[in-house]
Design an enzyme around this catalytic site. Structure first.
Site, mmCIF file in Angstrom:
data_model
loop_
_atom_site.group_PDB
_atom_site.id
_atom_site.type_symbol
_atom_site.label_atom_id
_atom_site.label_comp_id
_atom_site.label_asym_id
_atom_site.label_seq_id
_atom_site.Cartn_x
_atom_site.Cartn_y
_atom_site.Cartn_z
ATOM 1 N N GLU A 13 -24.635 -20.297 95.513
ATOM 2 C CA GLU A 13 -24.363 -19.789 94.170
ATOM 3 C C GLU A 13 -24.369 -20.924 93.149
ATOM 4 O O GLU A 13 -24.996 -20.828 92.088
ATOM 5 C CB GLU A 13 -22.996 -19.099 94.132
ATOM 6 C CG GLU A 13 -22.926 -17.757 94.828
ATOM 7 C CD GLU A 13 -21.504 -17.224 94.864
ATOM 8 O OE1 GLU A 13 -21.184 -16.495 95.806
ATOM 9 O OE2 GLU A 13 -20.713 -17.546 93.961
ATOM 10 N N GLY A 72 -24.718 -2.740 101.980
ATOM 11 C CA GLY A 72 -26.033 -2.853 102.554
ATOM 12 C C GLY A 72 -26.943 -3.783 101.777
ATOM 13 O O GLY A 72 -28.037 -4.087 102.196
ATOM 14 N N ARG A 98 -14.069 -18.946 96.178
ATOM 15 C CA ARG A 98 -13.893 -19.004 97.634
ATOM 16 C C ARG A 98 -12.796 -18.015 98.013
ATOM 17 O O ARG A 98 -11.867 -17.766 97.239
ATOM 18 C CB ARG A 98 -13.486 -20.424 98.050
ATOM 19 C CG ARG A 98 -13.354 -20.617 99.569
ATOM 20 C CD ARG A 98 -14.704 -20.575 100.243
ATOM 21 N NE ARG A 98 -14.608 -20.995 101.635
ATOM 22 C CZ ARG A 98 -14.952 -20.230 102.667
ATOM 23 N NH1 ARG A 98 -15.396 -19.012 102.456
ATOM 24 N NH2 ARG A 98 -14.866 -20.682 103.901
ATOM 25 N N GLU A 126 -10.205 -18.125 99.676
ATOM 26 C CA GLU A 126 -8.809 -18.553 99.704
ATOM 27 C C GLU A 126 -8.080 -18.231 98.403
ATOM 28 O O GLU A 126 -6.848 -18.228 98.365
ATOM 29 C CB GLU A 126 -8.724 -20.054 99.987
ATOM 30 C CG GLU A 126 -9.432 -20.923 98.942
ATOM 31 C CD GLU A 126 -9.533 -22.381 99.382
ATOM 32 O OE1 GLU A 126 -8.551 -22.906 99.887
ATOM 33 O OE2 GLU A 126 -10.633 -22.963 99.223
ATOM 34 N N THR A 127 -8.833 -17.956 97.323
ATOM 35 C CA THR A 127 -8.195 -17.593 96.054
ATOM 36 C C THR A 127 -8.402 -16.130 95.705
ATOM 37 O O THR A 127 -7.999 -15.673 94.627
ATOM 38 C CB THR A 127 -8.755 -18.445 94.896
ATOM 39 O OG1 THR A 127 -10.138 -18.104 94.686
ATOM 40 C CG2 THR A 127 -8.619 -19.921 95.183
ATOM 41 N N ARG A 128 -9.053 -15.370 96.595
ATOM 42 C CA ARG A 128 -9.442 -13.988 96.291
ATOM 43 C C ARG A 128 -8.246 -13.132 95.864
ATOM 44 O O ARG A 128 -8.311 -12.384 94.890
ATOM 45 C CB ARG A 128 -10.109 -13.344 97.505
ATOM 46 C CG ARG A 128 -10.443 -11.862 97.301
ATOM 47 C CD ARG A 128 -10.805 -11.201 98.618
ATOM 48 N NE ARG A 128 -12.036 -11.707 99.173
ATOM 49 C CZ ARG A 128 -13.236 -11.184 98.913
ATOM 50 N NH1 ARG A 128 -13.333 -10.168 98.084
ATOM 51 N NH2 ARG A 128 -14.322 -11.684 99.456
#
Length: 997
Positions: free
Chosen positions: A85, A51, A19, A21-23
């Protein structure tokens, strides 16, 4: 969330699901650690082609990976794409045994299993918005993840230690799951593989070499060993066909681009097909880290061939599609195995050639081989070629002489234009193991087969190369061109121009080559950039070309134009670095119906491209660095031209906005002399991205506002004075470096990123939406006044419910604006300070403006250093409440060169009373806020005030009594290191929000 490229032909080892928020914190550090271990990770910033449709690409990415890591953070289940996912991952886990490793990132695994805590709220929200069956799939898959054994990250040790545990666990799982391949390619190599694995385990051995003739299976063996042991190494690299590529490894460390990857690390390096001993002696092995291993294959000495039993097995897999011969063919099979002399290539070719044939045909093939007393491998392979039909034989020879390594689709088009049934012929050659594909995209064949094919051609006309059907040997080509010895026999010429002396070409050099189909004159990539052309025009402007020409590739084309010739058969026109001033005359009426590719990149003298109205099948137009090109012809009729195949980078003289196909979704016209975006822009109704960066645009047609899908517009460094009309769909607008003086905009779509850095004439920003996702206005030195329009704060996300891209930091950076009046500073401070209304909508917020004062009205609790303590007001209400913390810091940015390298870290603890729900203990928390920005170095001056907040600084109140805070600013790459910038003073404000609100 994770994303992918459109092709998954390359097998990934790890798929990383997370998610946003942890990127930029945990996930970024985990990704780096996995890559440092040389693992191939499927992650959005590395593998997403712009694209790409998201969900199909994700499914392909998962399918192409061995293992999936799912980073389950508190807000994970609120993302629809993340849940999709997980559903796909668990489907593959059930059906294919796909490995899944859940990371419970500061969440309770039981809440994942039971859909409790914050996950319960997320799924309830999905149930009210999404189809029931879809949500059911998500909840089932999510609960199953919670039942798997994973890694629970808590505050009992550092994240660095946890990440190391994860990497070790992933490596172990991948090694344990390595498949024991039973493919026919690996028949008979077990003993040799075991021997090599044993040598690798010996600490005192660094270089392992094995030798053998072409076709013996060296590359297959090296690849099998490489795949099995590579997870044990920090870095791994397999360099195929070193001899062909002439990769020079002659410095104290591996040469670029491998140097940075391999120095001082535990390396597994395979050098396949080495011919020059210097490539081994001087490759800098001693500079690799401890435990490094180098495997070298070469043709210079013999090694053990396949034994009789293994040879019979391999032969049978191709001749019968079985591991053992059919009873009636046992004796015949043994004869072929005897002739093959343990060569895997010969066994595969012989077996494939005999598949489905009768016993009489087998006996006939044996009789062919009996003519040789002791047949060599090449003679055995030639006997298989003798059985080919005329079509297959010609295709084989064309590939051997001209097209090995070229793209399969373009080779098919070229050959199909001349040979009836060419595609079927190619497939037959593949079935017979005479042709192969490197990666599914490029056509290939074994080196020995290539040599045999070339030998077949050359033996027919050894004394007179002018009568050869195909020319590739530099000496032969030089003789034919230099002395005008071309004849009707010649069908193709390929020349490495670095292998001949300079040659003056007469205009009639090709006149006698009526059947010439291929011209391929090239400069090797390894040659120096200041390489001097070898083929020169002999005081003439053009050369006569044959009418049967299908493929014209001529680097450094020496003539000023192509003469008028019958171009109806031409499929590829590639004249990179040519000296042309024009391609041909407009009145030449060229027939271009079969033309698929034009590449005229780096043609510095070319001013204009003639009409391409007849080129209705054109798929590629490359014009890189055509510095003199002023205008493009009309292209809007080219339905097959893909947007990524129109390449205009470096066309600095282009003055007119091109007419491109209406299906284009992106267009890059940067660094051109285009002055206007015309009214016809509305015809590009699918356009999503448009860049005119560093062009001469002064005017943008109002029709651009009609583009409903346009979301990125870059007009930076253009001499614009007026703010353009923009569509509401826009999410990114870059006007940095323009001459715009005033901006007054209300019709922004939210959220949105906007850049106006370096707009020296900008003096007024008015009626701005208060919550742009990013607002960058660095070094607008004339800016004096800023005001905001107070819109409905709850519009965040409402306009685009299906857009899951809410993972970014909301930031507004007013750096170096020392002319801002106090009213503007108050407006900025007031607008960005009122965090409580959208804390649940936006992950993080950063606001920056010049100053060294923290507002006492807005931040009640202040300190003159980097820490402070405060009292929590008692909860006087009857229900639960939340605490929302807003932070204010004063820092000196004088020595900062890029805000994007900084992490703003807040470590705090909340203490509850003994009689409260907190049990009289302190709870500790850590919040990090940072963002990625343009990495160009920038100069910041003096003290600046930062207002910060984050969604993980919203805490449920457990009757807390007081709080203590400690702030620091560090490099993102060194979060456990020393403070990079000192916090001069700090402030905190607490918002108290009722849980129902």
């Amino acid at each position: 969330m994770a994303s992918s490229s459109s092709s998954c032909s390359t097998k990934h080892q790890v798929f990383l699901s997370f998610r946003g928020e942890t990127r930029f914190n945990f996930t970024a550090h985990l990704l780096k650690a996995l890559k440092d271990k040389a693992l191939n990770v499927f992650f959005d910033e590395d593998t997403l082609e712009t694209g790409e449709q998201l969900l199909p690409a994700l499914s392909q990415g998962i399918a192409a990976s061995n293992l999936s890591i799912i980073v389950l953070s508190k807000d994970f289940a609120s993302s629809k794409s993340c849940l999709a996912e997980v559903s796909d991952i668990m489907d593959r886990n059930r059906s294919e045994g796909h490995i899944v490793l859940p990371i419970f990132y500061h969440v309770d695994p039981s809440n994942v299993r039971n859909l409790g805590g914050s996950f319960k709220t997320s799924f309830e929200d999905h149930e009210s918005r999404r189809p029931t069956d879809e949500v059911k799939r998500w909840t089932d898959a999510f609960a199953k993840v919670g039942k798997l054994k994973g890694i629970h990250i808590q505050d009992n040790k550092s994240e660095t230690e946890y990440i190391q545990d994860i990497v070790d666990d992933v490596t172990r799982k991948l090694m344990n799951s390595a498949p024991r391949i039973t493919s026919e390619k690996l028949v008979g190599i077990d003993d040799q593989k075991k021997m090599l694995l044993g040598l690798i385990e010996q600490a005192d051995i660094r270089v392992i070499g094995f030798w053998g003739m072409g076709g013996i299976g060296k590359t297959t063996l090296a690849n099998a060993v490489f795949e099995e042991v590579s997870p044990k190494f920090e870095c791994r690299l397999f360099l195929k066909d070193v001899n062909e590529k002439e990769i020079c490894i002659d410095t104290p460390s591996i040469s670029y681009p491998y140097q940075d990857r391999l120095n001082n690390k535990k390396v597994l390096l395979v050098l396949d097909d080495v011919s020059d001993p210097d490539q081994i002696d001087f490759m800098g092995v001693k500079y690799f880290g401890p435990g490094s291993k180098i495997i070298v294959t070469s043709r210079d000495r013999q090694v053990k061939k396949l034994n009789k039993n293994d040879s019979l097995q391999l032969f049978s897999t191709f001749a019968f599609k079985l591991l053992n011969p059919v009873a009636d063919f046992q004796d015949l099979s043994c004869k072929f195995v005897e002739y093959a002399q343990g060569s895997p290539l010969a066994l595969k070719v012989l077996g494939s050639n005999l598949y489905t044939k009768s016993k009489k045909e087998w006996e006939s093939e044996v009789d062919k081989l009996k003519q040789y007393v002791e047949p060599k491998i090449s003679q055995i392979l030639k006997s298989s070629l003798d059985g080919l039909g005329e079509l297959e034989k010609n295709i084989f020879l064309d590939v051997a002489c001209f097209f090995k390594g070229e793209k399969m689709d373009i080779v098919e088009k070229i050959l199909s234009n001349y040979y009836m049934g060419a595609i079927c012929g190619i497939r037959n050659l593949v079935d017979k193991c005479l042709l192969d594909s490197i990666d599914g995209y490029h056509i290939s064949m074994h080196d020995m087969l290539e040599e045999i094919g070339k030998d077949i051609v050359r033996q027919k006309c050894k004394e007179n190369p002018g009568k050869c059907s195909r020319l590739w040997f530099p000496k032969d080509v030089d003789q034919v061109l230099r002395y005008n010895q071309g004849t009707v026999s010649i069908e193709g010429i390929k020349l490495d121009m670095s292998q001949i002396d300079k040659l003056q070409l007469c205009p009639s050099v090709f006149e006698n080559m009526f059947n010439l189909r291929y011209i391929y004159f090239y400069k090797p990539e390894i040659e120096k950039e200041d390489w001097n052309p070898k083929l020169l025009a002999n005081q003439v402007d053009s050369v006569s070309l044959p009418n049967k020409l299908r493929y014209l590739c001529w680097d450094y084309f020496p003539f000023k134009s192509l003469s008028s010739f019958n171009s109806k058969n031409l499929i590829v026109l590639k004249l990179r670095d040519g000296k042309m001033e024009k391609l041909w005359n407009e009145d030449d009426h060229m027939d271009l119906v079969n033309l698929r590719k034009i590449d005229i990149s780096y043609c510095e003298n070319l001013r204009k491209i003639p009409s391409l109205l007849g080129a209705i099948n054109l798929e590629f137009l490359g014009c890189y660095e055509c510095e003199s090109l002023v205008e493009l012809p009309c292209l809007n009729h080219l339905a097959s031209l893909h947007q990524y195949n129109l390449r205009l980078r470096g066309c600095y003289s282009l003055k007119k906005f091109p007419q491109v196909p209406s299906h284009f979704s992106r267009l890059n016209l940067s660094s051109t002399k285009i002055k206007e975006v015309p009214d016809s822009i509305e015809l590009l109704h699918k356009l999503q991205r448009l860049s005119l960066r560093k062009s001469k645009v002064k005017k943008v047609s109002i029709n651009i506002s009609k583009l409903e899908f346009l979301h990125q517009l870059d007009l930076s460094d253009c001499p614009m004075i007026k703010f353009p009309e923009i569509p509401r769909s826009l999410t990114e607008l870059n006007l940095s470096g323009t001459q715009i003086e005033e901006v007054s905009v209300l019709a922004f779509r939210l959220p949105m990123d906007m850049w106006m850095d370096g707009c020296k004439s900008l003096n007024l920003l008015s009626e701005l939406p208060p919550y742009l996702q990013y607002w960058g206005v660095l070094d607008c030195t004339s800016l004096e006044k800023v005001s905001f329009a107070y819109q409905n704060l709850y519009q965040f996300g409402d306009d685009n419910d299906d857009d899951d891209d809410d993972d970014d930091v909301f930031r507004m950076l007013f750096c170096n604006y020392f002319n801002l009046n106090q009213e503007s500073i108050d407006n900025i401070e007031a607008t960005r300070y009122d965090w409580k209304y959208y804390a649940v909508k936006v992950p993080s917020l950063i606001c920056c403006f010049p100053g060294k004062k923290i507002s006492a009205n807005k931040f009640k609790f202040q300190s003159m250093n980097s820490s402070l303590c405060l009292k929590i007001a008692p909860n006087g209400g009857s229900g639960n409440r939340f605490l929302v913390f807003a932070i204010c810091l004063v820092v000196d940015l004088t020595h900062c060169v890029w805000l994007g390298t900084l992490a703003y870290i807040c470590e705090y603890q909340l203490r509850a009373s003994c009689g409260g729900n907190g049990g009289g203990v302190c709870e500790k928390f850590r919040s990090m806020i940072f963002f990625m920005d343009n990495p160009e170095p920038k100069k910041y001056m003096g003290n600046h005030v930062f207002i910060l907040s984050s969604i993980d600084m919203v805490k449920e109140d457990k009757n807390y009594e007081d709080a203590t805070f400690e702030f620091c600013i560090r490099y993102c790459e060194d979060l456990e290191g020393v403070d990079y910038i000192k916090v001069e003073r700090c402030g905190v404000h607490v918002f108290y929000m009722d849980a129902k609100t």
